[in-house]
Scaffold this motif. Structure first.
Motif, PDB file in Angstrom:
ATOM      1  N   LYS A 285      -8.385 -16.493   1.988  1.00  0.00           N
ATOM      2  CA  LYS A 285      -9.137 -15.256   1.757  1.00  0.00           C
ATOM      3  C   LYS A 285      -8.245 -14.021   1.883  1.00  0.00           C
ATOM      4  CE  LYS A 285     -13.394 -17.356   3.484  1.00  0.00           C
ATOM      5  NZ  LYS A 285     -14.362 -17.413   4.605  1.00  0.00           N
ATOM      6  N   ALA A 286      -7.158 -14.159   2.647  1.00  0.00           N
ATOM      7  CA  ALA A 286      -6.262 -13.017   2.878  1.00  0.00           C
ATOM      8  C   ALA A 286      -5.304 -12.757   1.718  1.00  0.00           C
ATOM      9  CB  ALA A 286      -5.459 -13.245   4.156  1.00  0.00           C
ATOM     10  N   VAL A 287      -5.096 -13.770   0.878  1.00  0.00           N
ATOM     11  CA  VAL A 287      -4.074 -13.662  -0.168  1.00  0.00           C
ATOM     12  C   VAL A 287      -4.266 -12.446  -1.063  1.00  0.00           C
ATOM     13  CG1 VAL A 287      -3.168 -14.762  -2.256  1.00  0.00           C
ATOM     14  CG2 VAL A 287      -3.495 -16.116  -0.188  1.00  0.00           C
ATOM     15  N   SER A 288      -5.493 -12.190  -1.480  1.00  0.00           N
ATOM     16  CA  SER A 288      -5.737 -11.056  -2.381  1.00  0.00           C
ATOM     17  C   SER A 288      -5.369  -9.727  -1.723  1.00  0.00           C
ATOM     18  CB  SER A 288      -7.206 -11.031  -2.821  1.00  0.00           C
ATOM     19  OG  SER A 288      -8.071 -10.897  -1.701  1.00  0.00           O
ATOM     20  N   LYS A 289      -5.507  -9.642  -0.400  1.00  0.00           N
ATOM     21  CA  LYS A 289      -5.161  -8.409   0.320  1.00  0.00           C
ATOM     22  C   LYS A 289      -3.658  -8.304   0.552  1.00  0.00           C
ATOM     23  CE  LYS A 289      -7.823  -6.463   3.228  1.00  0.00           C
ATOM     24  NZ  LYS A 289      -8.642  -6.013   4.379  1.00  0.00           N
ATOM     25  N   LEU A 290      -2.984  -9.438   0.496  1.00  0.00           N
ATOM     26  CA  LEU A 290      -1.555  -9.462   0.789  1.00  0.00           C
ATOM     27  C   LEU A 290      -0.676  -9.348  -0.456  1.00  0.00           C
ATOM     28  CD1 LEU A 290      -1.507 -12.252   3.542  1.00  0.00           C
ATOM     29  CD2 LEU A 290      -1.264  -9.784   3.869  1.00  0.00           C
ATOM     30  N   LYS A 291      -1.277  -9.525  -1.626  1.00  0.00           N
ATOM     31  CA  LYS A 291      -0.508  -9.433  -2.866  1.00  0.00           C
ATOM     32  C   LYS A 291       0.089  -8.035  -3.020  1.00  0.00           C
ATOM     33  CE  LYS A 291      -2.751 -13.003  -5.657  1.00  0.00           C
ATOM     34  NZ  LYS A 291      -3.634 -13.288  -6.824  1.00  0.00           N
ATOM     35  N   GLY A 292       1.385  -7.994  -3.202  1.00  0.00           N
ATOM     36  CA  GLY A 292       2.063  -6.720  -3.394  1.00  0.00           C
ATOM     37  C   GLY A 292       2.307  -5.935  -2.127  1.00  0.00           C
TER      38      GLY A 292
ATOM     39  N   VAL B 117      -9.456 -11.300   8.236  1.00  0.00           N
ATOM     40  CA  VAL B 117      -8.821 -10.636   7.088  1.00  0.00           C
ATOM     41  C   VAL B 117      -9.143  -9.145   7.042  1.00  0.00           C
ATOM     42  CG1 VAL B 117      -8.743 -12.722   5.682  1.00  0.00           C
ATOM     43  CG2 VAL B 117     -10.751 -11.259   5.583  1.00  0.00           C
ATOM     44  N   THR B 118     -10.231  -8.730   7.683  1.00  0.00           N
ATOM     45  CA  THR B 118     -10.608  -7.313   7.686  1.00  0.00           C
ATOM     46  C   THR B 118      -9.622  -6.469   8.490  1.00  0.00           C
ATOM     47  OG1 THR B 118     -12.050  -7.671   9.604  1.00  0.00           O
ATOM     48  CG2 THR B 118     -13.068  -7.815   7.429  1.00  0.00           C
ATOM     49  N   GLN B 119      -8.749  -7.133   9.259  1.00  0.00           N
ATOM     50  CA  GLN B 119      -7.787  -6.411  10.092  1.00  0.00           C
ATOM     51  C   GLN B 119      -6.424  -6.233   9.414  1.00  0.00           C
ATOM     52  OE1 GLN B 119      -7.662  -7.863  14.227  1.00  0.00           O
ATOM     53  NE2 GLN B 119      -9.693  -8.731  13.923  1.00  0.00           N
TER      54      GLN B 119
ATOM     55  N   GLU C 193     -11.385 -23.211   8.900  1.00  0.00           N
ATOM     56  CA  GLU C 193     -11.354 -21.792   8.569  1.00  0.00           C
ATOM     57  C   GLU C 193     -10.152 -21.106   9.200  1.00  0.00           C
ATOM     58  OE1 GLU C 193     -13.404 -19.084   6.844  1.00  0.00           O
ATOM     59  OE2 GLU C 193     -13.138 -20.953   5.747  1.00  0.00           O
ATOM     60  N   TYR C 194      -9.782 -21.547  10.400  1.00  0.00           N
ATOM     61  CA  TYR C 194      -8.680 -20.902  11.120  1.00  0.00           C
ATOM     62  C   TYR C 194      -7.364 -21.663  10.993  1.00  0.00           C
ATOM     63  CZ  TYR C 194     -12.195 -17.723  12.792  1.00  0.00           C
ATOM     64  OH  TYR C 194     -13.187 -16.774  12.837  1.00  0.00           O
ATOM     65  N   LEU C 195      -7.425 -22.795  10.310  1.00  0.00           N
ATOM     66  CA  LEU C 195      -6.197 -23.526   9.981  1.00  0.00           C
ATOM     67  C   LEU C 195      -5.671 -23.062   8.629  1.00  0.00           C
ATOM     68  CD1 LEU C 195      -7.135 -27.152  11.116  1.00  0.00           C
ATOM     69  CD2 LEU C 195      -5.172 -25.833  11.940  1.00  0.00           C
ATOM     70  N   ILE C 196      -6.585 -22.834   7.664  1.00  0.00           N
ATOM     71  CA  ILE C 196      -6.155 -22.447   6.315  1.00  0.00           C
ATOM     72  C   ILE C 196      -7.172 -21.563   5.588  1.00  0.00           C
ATOM     73  CG2 ILE C 196      -7.107 -24.577   5.324  1.00  0.00           C
ATOM     74  CD1 ILE C 196      -3.962 -22.631   4.103  1.00  0.00           C
ATOM     75  N   GLY C 197      -8.454 -21.672   5.936  1.00  0.00           N
ATOM     76  CA  GLY C 197      -9.498 -20.954   5.203  1.00  0.00           C
ATOM     77  C   GLY C 197      -9.328 -19.453   5.160  1.00  0.00           C
ATOM     78  N   LYS C 198      -9.130 -18.846   6.326  1.00  0.00           N
ATOM     79  CA  LYS C 198      -8.965 -17.392   6.408  1.00  0.00           C
ATOM     80  C   LYS C 198      -7.719 -16.933   5.655  1.00  0.00           C
ATOM     81  CE  LYS C 198     -12.405 -16.343   9.291  1.00  0.00           C
ATOM     82  NZ  LYS C 198     -13.491 -15.390   8.981  1.00  0.00           N
ATOM     83  N   HIS C 199      -6.714 -17.779   5.630  1.00  0.00           N
ATOM     84  CA  HIS C 199      -5.446 -17.439   4.988  1.00  0.00           C
ATOM     85  C   HIS C 199      -5.620 -17.307   3.475  1.00  0.00           C
ATOM     86  CE1 HIS C 199      -4.957 -19.621   8.717  1.00  0.00           C
ATOM     87  NE2 HIS C 199      -3.816 -18.998   8.904  1.00  0.00           N
TER      88      HIS C 199
END
Length: 241
Positions: free
Chosen positions: A112-119, A82-84, A104-110
């Protein structure tokens, strides 16, 4: 909203093959960007992918910003974490490692990424990611702590790719891994493509125009080349427009 995916689908329907140049921020020298991207622009490349298994935070953002100054090609994130994620890119392959069983790589990281992807204005493209054995351990294997799929069990690979499509994935990505000893076989590519109704990306171990064309002939819609360009930029000369 960017239309990366729509354009990929349109290209595939028109029989156009696509080439993505993969740049790993962890291995790429930022000051080398203008010269490298000028070669990309002069080649048949259609996309620039940016990402890697292990990348220092903020490095992706800095690199994408610099690349943007030198090209009109779409820049698509190929994130290992998610840092990328950076909104400065045009699109994002939302990768789910369906060849492995690490949650983590099936759904976990995703999640965690939601907050960075909003908007965000990124074109977020859900992608089923399959790691296929290539003869040596890859960074993906080490970081995700998952095993690659056996290249000798094509039925399992095909069924996994098809399951990804049925789950709603928009792309399937067959990956041999960065610096792979050998590319994914034409047989596997062909068998997977014959079962899919969505675009197929193939990457890893492709070091020549002959291997690239073989992947296209077998059914790859998008070929991804990274290490070959890192090791020998003269490769671009064989791929000029």
């Amino acid at each position: 909203m960017k239309q990366i995916y729509k354009n990929i689908v349109q290209s595939v329907s028109n029989g156009k093959k696509l080439l993505a140049v993969l740049i790993d921020p962890d291995k790429f020298q930022i000051e080398h960007t203008p010269a490298f991207i000028s070669k990309v622009n002069a080649s048949i490349a259609t996309h620039i992918f940016v990402g890697g298994s292990e990348v220092e935070e903020q490095l992706t953002d800095i690199l994408v910003n610099e690349i943007k100054k030198h090209t009109q090609l779409p820049i698509v994130l190929f994130p290992g974490d998610v840092t990328q994620i950076t909104n400065k890119a045009d699109g994002l392959l939302f990768l789910s490692l369906i060849s492995g069983r690490n949650p983590e790589y099936l759904i976990g990281k995703h999640i965690k990424a939601v907050s960075k992807l909003k908007g965000t204005q990124l074109d977020i493209i859900s992608t089923g990611y399959l790691l296929i054995e290539n003869g040596k351990e890859t960074a993906v294997q080490r970081v995700t702590q998952t095993q690659p799929m056996s290249k000798n069990n094509s039925e399992h690979i095909v069924n996994t790719a098809k399951a990804g499509e049925l789950l709603g994935m928009k792309l399937i990505y067959l990956e041999a891994g960065s610096g792979a000893c050998e590319p994914i076989s034409e047989s596997i590519i062909s068998k997977v493509k014959s079962e899919l109704n969505i675009p197929l990306i193939v990457g890893g171990g492709i070091r020549s125009k002959t291997q690239m064309n073989a992947a296209y002939q077998a059914g790859a819609d998008v070929v991804v080349i990274g290490t070959a360009f890192e090791e020998d930029e003269s490769f671009f000369d064989s791929l000029k427009k």
